[in-house]
Design a protein around this motif. Structure first.
Motif, short mmCIF file in Angstrom:
data_model
loop_
_atom_site.label_atom_id
_atom_site.label_comp_id
_atom_site.label_asym_id
_atom_site.label_seq_id
_atom_site.Cartn_x
_atom_site.Cartn_y
_atom_site.Cartn_z
N VAL A 1 5.65 5.34 1.71
CA VAL A 1 5.14 6.19 2.46
C VAL A 1 5.47 7.78 2.50
CG1 VAL A 1 4.71 6.78 5.05
CG2 VAL A 1 5.03 4.27 4.31
N TYR A 2 4.41 8.50 2.36
CA TYR A 2 4.98 9.94 2.45
C TYR A 2 4.92 10.66 3.61
CZ TYR A 2 2.98 10.21 -2.61
OH TYR A 2 3.02 9.77 -3.85
N LEU A 3 5.96 11.49 3.95
CA LEU A 3 6.22 11.90 5.31
C LEU A 3 5.78 13.48 5.05
CD1 LEU A 3 9.96 10.59 5.42
CD2 LEU A 3 7.73 9.51 6.04
N ALA A 4 4.87 13.77 5.72
CA ALA A 4 4.19 15.09 5.45
C ALA A 4 4.45 15.91 6.75
CB ALA A 4 2.59 15.13 5.61
N VAL A 5 5.41 16.68 6.59
CA VAL A 5 5.90 17.51 7.87
C VAL A 5 6.22 19.05 7.44
CG1 VAL A 5 7.14 15.48 8.65
CG2 VAL A 5 8.24 16.92 7.30
N LYS B 1 6.89 8.84 13.41
CA LYS B 1 8.05 8.15 13.09
C LYS B 1 7.89 6.85 13.38
CE LYS B 1 13.06 7.92 13.55
NZ LYS B 1 14.04 8.14 14.38
N ALA B 2 7.19 6.18 14.28
CA ALA B 2 6.86 4.71 14.40
C ALA B 2 6.07 4.28 13.58
CB ALA B 2 6.59 4.62 15.85
N ILE B 3 5.10 4.96 13.07
CA ILE B 3 3.87 4.39 12.17
C ILE B 3 4.55 4.10 10.92
CG2 ILE B 3 1.97 5.38 10.90
CD1 ILE B 3 0.90 6.76 13.52
N VAL B 4 5.61 5.25 10.54
CA VAL B 4 6.15 5.17 9.36
C VAL B 4 7.05 3.88 9.30
CG1 VAL B 4 8.03 6.24 7.93
CG2 VAL B 4 6.38 7.85 8.71
N GLU B 5 7.81 3.67 10.30
CA GLU B 5 8.76 2.24 10.31
C GLU B 5 7.90 1.17 10.48
OE1 GLU B 5 12.79 3.60 11.59
OE2 GLU B 5 11.58 3.85 13.52
N VAL C 1 1.82 1.92 19.61
CA VAL C 1 0.72 2.48 18.79
C VAL C 1 0.70 2.25 17.52
CG1 VAL C 1 -0.39 4.80 18.23
CG2 VAL C 1 0.59 4.55 20.53
N SER C 2 2.06 2.11 16.93
CA SER C 2 2.20 1.97 15.36
C SER C 2 1.80 0.51 15.11
CB SER C 2 3.51 2.29 14.92
OG SER C 2 4.43 1.64 15.80
N LYS D 1 0.74 -1.39 0.17
CA LYS D 1 -0.02 0.04 0.07
C LYS D 1 0.89 1.25 0.03
CE LYS D 1 -4.12 -1.96 0.46
NZ LYS D 1 -3.67 -3.13 0.66
N VAL D 2 0.17 2.39 -0.41
CA VAL D 2 0.83 3.78 -0.47
C VAL D 2 0.39 4.34 0.61
CG1 VAL D 2 1.14 6.14 -1.70
CG2 VAL D 2 1.48 3.51 -2.89
N ALA D 3 1.15 4.81 1.83
CA ALA D 3 0.39 5.43 2.85
C ALA D 3 1.31 6.85 2.95
CB ALA D 3 0.84 4.62 4.11
N LEU D 4 0.23 7.86 3.90
CA LEU D 4 0.97 9.25 4.16
C LEU D 4 0.58 9.17 5.56
CD1 LEU D 4 0.34 12.37 2.16
CD2 LEU D 4 -0.42 12.33 4.75
N VAL D 5 1.55 9.72 6.16
CA VAL D 5 1.38 10.03 7.80
C VAL D 5 1.94 11.81 7.68
CG1 VAL D 5 2.42 9.47 9.97
CG2 VAL D 5 2.26 7.81 8.23
N THR D 6 1.03 12.24 8.57
CA THR D 6 1.16 13.79 9.02
C THR D 6 1.94 13.67 10.32
OG1 THR D 6 -0.83 14.10 10.13
CG2 THR D 6 -0.80 14.58 7.85
N GLY D 7 3.01 14.61 10.39
CA GLY D 7 3.71 14.75 11.72
C GLY D 7 4.75 13.55 11.61
N ALA D 8 5.27 12.99 10.39
CA ALA D 8 5.97 11.72 10.48
C ALA D 8 7.43 11.80 10.93
CB ALA D 8 6.05 11.37 8.96
#
Length: 244
Positions: free
Chosen positions: A35-39, A21-25, A202-203, A8-15
């Protein structure tokens, strides 16, 4: 609806740190394609870029700015999963000379930020039959006096998340509302919480809950205690269908 992270392609705000950061990993470890890192600060994700290469793409974005989020949605128009993790949590009571200013600031990010993200990505997520994950808090269910304005802003975001479950859920989009207790992050330290619960709790919980098709996630030990007390209300009121 069950959503797997794999391919899947994901995007995380506040990454760039903490739970984001843990969600991205976790997503990458579970097979996410990108994974898009929206910061707000694009220099803050250099460590993730060095570690994961072309599996991550940094994009400047500010959830408190509507144009910024609309531009983000245009650039990240291939997403299957959007995680709205960005938030603020300044300690403040209900009384004080600057309480209105503080509450307005926290609402702008924590509640209006969700509205901006949801509206900007709604069409893409509908087309992909994807998922929207909102980081709420146990404070969305109980007002903590020294975090009164934060608690109220998260109560608003949780209510909006329920609305999104009804509206986007009817269009095939999975909605996950995440309610952590104190997690070992900078925000928790600022709020005066001492905890051993790691961001990975959480992640990894998000990965599992998306696969299970859950609406609520109470990931850590304190949150699970809240879940136990809240479960009856959740099942009979929040998740109940009052349309009949």
């Amino acid at each position: 609806m069950s959503i797997s992270i794999e391919n899947k392609v994901a995007l995380v705000t506040g990454a760039n740190r903490g739970i984001g950061k843990a969600i991205v990993e976790s997503f990458i470890n579970h097979g996410a394609k990108k994974v898009y890192l929206a910061v707000r600060n694009v220099d803050s994700t250099k460590e993730l870029e060095a570690k994961y290469g072309d599996k991550v793409v940094t994009i400047e974005a500010d959830v408190s700015n509507t144009k910024s989020i609309n531009d983000l949605a245009q650039k990240a128009n291939d997403v299957d999963i959007v995680v709205n993790n960005a938030g603020v949590g300044t300690p403040h009571g209900t009384l004080g000379d600057d309480v209105e200013k503080d509450f307005a600031f926290q609402l702008e990010v924590n509640a209006f930020g969700l509205l901006r993200v949801a509206n900007a990505f709604a069409k893409t997520l509908e087309e992909k039959k994807g998922a929207l994950v909102q980081l709420n808090s146990v404070a969305s269910l109980k007002n903590f006096a020294h975090l009164s304005t934060y608690s109220a802003s998260k109560a608003a975001s949780y209510s909006l998340t329920q609305g999104l479950r009804s509206e986007l859920g009817a269009k095939g989009v999975s909605i996950l509302s995440v309610h952590p207790g104190p997690i070992d992050t900078d925000m928790a330290a600022t709020a005066g919480f001492d905890t051993d619960s790691t961001p990975e709790v959480v992640s990894e919980g998000i990965v599992s809950s998306l696969k299970a098709g859950d609406f609520h996630l109470f990931p850590d030990e304190m949150a699970k205690q809240v879940e136990g007390a809240y479960q009856g209300f959740s099942e009979n009121v929040v998740l109940a269908d009052f349309s009949e």
